[in-house]
Design a protein around this motif. Structure first.
Motif, PDB file in Angstrom:
ATOM      1  N   ARG A   1      -9.199  -1.108  -0.076  1.00  0.00           N
ATOM      2  CA  ARG A   1     -10.200  -0.326   0.019  1.00  0.00           C
ATOM      3  C   ARG A   1     -10.030   0.930  -0.959  1.00  0.00           C
ATOM      4  N   ALA A   2      -9.014   1.141  -1.536  1.00  0.00           N
ATOM      5  CA  ALA A   2      -8.632   2.215  -2.493  1.00  0.00           C
ATOM      6  C   ALA A   2      -8.895   1.572  -3.928  1.00  0.00           C
ATOM      7  N   GLY A   3      -9.002   0.257  -3.893  1.00  0.00           N
ATOM      8  CA  GLY A   3      -9.322  -0.307  -5.303  1.00  0.00           C
ATOM      9  C   GLY A   3      -8.185  -1.109  -5.929  1.00  0.00           C
ATOM     10  N   PHE A   4      -7.045  -1.371  -5.222  1.00  0.00           N
ATOM     11  CA  PHE A   4      -5.939  -1.900  -5.783  1.00  0.00           C
ATOM     12  C   PHE A   4      -5.967  -3.472  -5.469  1.00  0.00           C
ATOM     13  N   GLU A   5      -5.299  -4.247  -6.377  1.00  0.00           N
ATOM     14  CA  GLU A   5      -5.330  -5.738  -6.005  1.00  0.00           C
ATOM     15  C   GLU A   5      -4.194  -5.777  -4.872  1.00  0.00           C
TER      16      GLU A   5
ATOM     17  N   GLN B   1      -4.071   7.974   2.570  1.00  0.00           N
ATOM     18  CA  GLN B   1      -4.669   8.515   1.431  1.00  0.00           C
ATOM     19  C   GLN B   1      -3.603   9.470   0.464  1.00  0.00           C
ATOM     20  N   ALA B   2      -2.703   9.792   1.366  1.00  0.00           N
ATOM     21  CA  ALA B   2      -1.407  10.496   0.770  1.00  0.00           C
ATOM     22  C   ALA B   2      -0.696   9.531  -0.269  1.00  0.00           C
TER      23      ALA B   2
ATOM     24  N   PRO C   1      -2.141  -1.782   6.322  1.00  0.00           N
ATOM     25  CA  PRO C   1      -1.675  -1.280   4.758  1.00  0.00           C
ATOM     26  C   PRO C   1      -2.579  -2.111   3.814  1.00  0.00           C
ATOM     27  N   LYS C   2      -2.607  -3.355   4.073  1.00  0.00           N
ATOM     28  CA  LYS C   2      -3.407  -4.431   3.257  1.00  0.00           C
ATOM     29  C   LYS C   2      -4.973  -3.748   3.071  1.00  0.00           C
TER      30      LYS C   2
ATOM     31  N   GLN D   1      -1.732   5.635   9.606  1.00  0.00           N
ATOM     32  CA  GLN D   1      -2.784   6.456   9.802  1.00  0.00           C
ATOM     33  C   GLN D   1      -3.663   6.775   8.560  1.00  0.00           C
ATOM     34  N   GLY D   2      -4.974   7.165   8.605  1.00  0.00           N
ATOM     35  CA  GLY D   2      -5.758   7.340   7.442  1.00  0.00           C
ATOM     36  C   GLY D   2      -5.103   8.537   6.344  1.00  0.00           C
TER      37      GLY D   2
END
Length: 526
Positions: free
Chosen positions: A118-122, A80-81, A112-113, A75-76
């Protein structure tokens, strides 16, 4: 049974080694980045997904755990957490580079991918097979979420956390539509077998009267009218003809006579459950017709997507139609991602397995099992079509058959040859000198005929034909221009059906002339 790609013994060939060989997978290499920042400052986030939640942890390159394994709800707010927790750990331990590794699990790994991307991780993907190989030696007989996470970390360090390329439009739409169409075709084939079985139980021997029972309208329309041979005899030739004309089904009198001749012999053998089997197969036939209509709609959409890609050029090869070219485009993606033809057949797994130990070297074993099966199926279906409808490949198949080569191995050889031809045809812009291009098919005429059979609207056909012109190489435009002019002239002389074609081909012909003239002035070709 497994089969060998070649029936004769081949001497093993030593390949030239790379200048800088690496034990890691090309799209999984992380060692240069680790050397740049240091192993203690390079972090790997491992995620073991399930349907509604995942287990995840964070450790540095050397395996020191920075965030203990914990549960992550899909869940969103929880994503984020988790991102905030990772950023906090990066600041605490001075982490300068981070990758996220997600184990492929059906479609469960996608939430999760996408969230961490979207959070900027490769974000990378590790195959469950790689996870298992790194878990079993360390924890034999003990498969838990924690041991899976540890195995994922070891796999990522070894270079098995792979970067996946995301398909862009129109290749993404092509892939989804062609897979959906193939699924409907397979389900329709299963339903067609059930229809034949229940029809045989209701009226034994009727199904064997026709070779293409389900594809023809008249036989099943006759069978659906009556649930027994006796009722067919009661209607007679006049009644059955009236029934078919009422449904606007074209038929021949000899077809009805053949059915009545069978009914005269089968009327004396009543079937106890005949009406029930009749009701079952008629219901299945309605479902089959629904699938057939949906397949036709999907094929029109596939053609619209295909003309936006250079794979439309493959229609010049005899034996390649719109559907097979669309399936190949959807599974392969942009041709620029393949360095050579070996990359295509290598991804499809069309090469022999090898077992070598000391002086023993079996280099011509069965084709490998781990491969992209969808791409392999597309290439093998194309190989079947080429062996039947292309003079060059049909000659190669006949030659192999004369030499006693297994038919399946022959198809693999054709698929290998076709991969080289497809790479040159789609990615190149030079005149094709392959033997199968001595009498190439007209791309535009084949596409127009496809839309004619699928009853596509004229506006849509014109858009697709004009879009196709933009995908044609310069050396092909002249050939297509001659064929389009010839077809327009022939249909104008016939007058039958000339209205629809007369509305389409002049605009396409003008587009071809405009493009050839423009490119010639620009000096693109001499």
């Amino acid at each position: 049974m497994p089969y060998s790609v070649s029936t004769r013994k081949r001497t093993s060939r030593k390949l030239n080694p790379r200048k800088n060989p690496s034990l890691q997978k090309p799209n999984g290499v992380i060692s240069p980045r680790v050397q740049k920042v240091g192993g203690e400052k390079f972090a790997i986030v491992c995620i073991d997904p399930a349907k509604h939640r995942s287990e995840w942890m964070m450790a540095d390159y050397y395996g020191n755990v920075l965030i203990q394994p914990q549960t992550l709800e899909h869940q969103g707010p929880f994503f984020q957490a988790a991102v905030a927790r990772i950023q906090q750990a990066q600041a605490e331990h001075d982490i300068q580079d981070t990758i996220v590794v997600v184990e492929r699990t059906g479609n469960y790994h996608l939430p999760p991918k996408r969230a961490f991307a979207r959070a900027g991780f490769e974000t990378r993907v590790v195959h469950p097979f790689a996870t298992k190989q790194y878990r079993v030696p360390a924890n034999p007989g003990n498969k838990t979420d924690k041991t899976d996470l540890h195995a994922q970390h070891r796999a990522a360090v070894a270079g098995f956390g792979l970067c996946e390329y995301e398909l862009e439009s129109p290749y993404r739409e092509l892939q989804l539509r062609e897979r959906h169409r193939r699924n409907l075709v397979e389900k329709g084939a299963g339903i067609a077998c059930q229809i034949r079985d229940h029809l045989h139980l209701a009226m034994p021997g009727f199904a064997s009267l026709f070779d293409r029972l389900v594809e023809r309208q008249a036989p099943l329309a006759i069978a659906s009218r009556c649930d027994s041979p006796a009722k067919l005899l009661q209607l007679g030739q006049a009644g059955l003809s009236k029934h078919l004309r009422k449904k606007n089904i074209r038929h021949q009198v000899r077809t009805i006579d053949k059915v009545l001749a069978w009914a005269a012999q089968a009327a004396n053998d009543p079937i106890q459950d005949g009406p029930l089997h009749h009701a079952i197969w008629t219901d299945l036939y309605e479902l089959y017709q629904h699938y057939h209509r949906q397949i036709a709609v999907l094929e029109r959409e596939l053609a619209h997507d295909l003309v936006q890609t250079p794979y439309i050029r493959l229609l010049a090869i005899p034996g390649i139609n719109v559907v097979s070219a669309a399936e190949l485009a959807g599974e392969m993606g942009p041709m620029t991602r393949y360095a050579n033809a070996n990359a295509i057949t290598g991804r499809a797994g069309l090469y022999p397995s090898r077992h070598q130990s000391d002086q023993t070297d079996h280099d011509s074993g069965p084709i490998i099992r781990q491969a992209n099966r969808r791409l392999r199926c597309v290439l093998m279906r194309i190989a079947d079509n080429l062996a039947c409808h292309c003079a060059y490949y049909r000659g190669q198949a006949d030659m192999d058959q004369t030499r006693g080569v297994d038919t399946r191995a022959c198809r693999v050889k054709i698929a290998k040859r076709f991969s080289r031809l497809a790479l040159a045809c789609v990615a190149g812009d030079q005149p094709m000198r392959h033997p199968c291009f001595r009498k190439p098919d007209s791309i535009l005429e084949k596409l127009r005929e496809f839309h004619y059979l699928h009853q596509t609207s004229l506006d849509r056909v014109l858009v697709d034909l004009q879009t196709t012109v933009e995908q044609l190489p310069y050396n092909t435009c002249g050939h297509e221009q001659q064929l389009v002019a010839k077809v327009l002239e022939e249909n104008t002389a016939r007058r039958k059906g000339g209205v629809a074609i007369g509305e389409l081909l002049p605009a396409v012909l003008a587009r071809l002339e405009l493009r050839t003239t423009k490119e010639h002035k620009n000096g693109d070709r001499s």
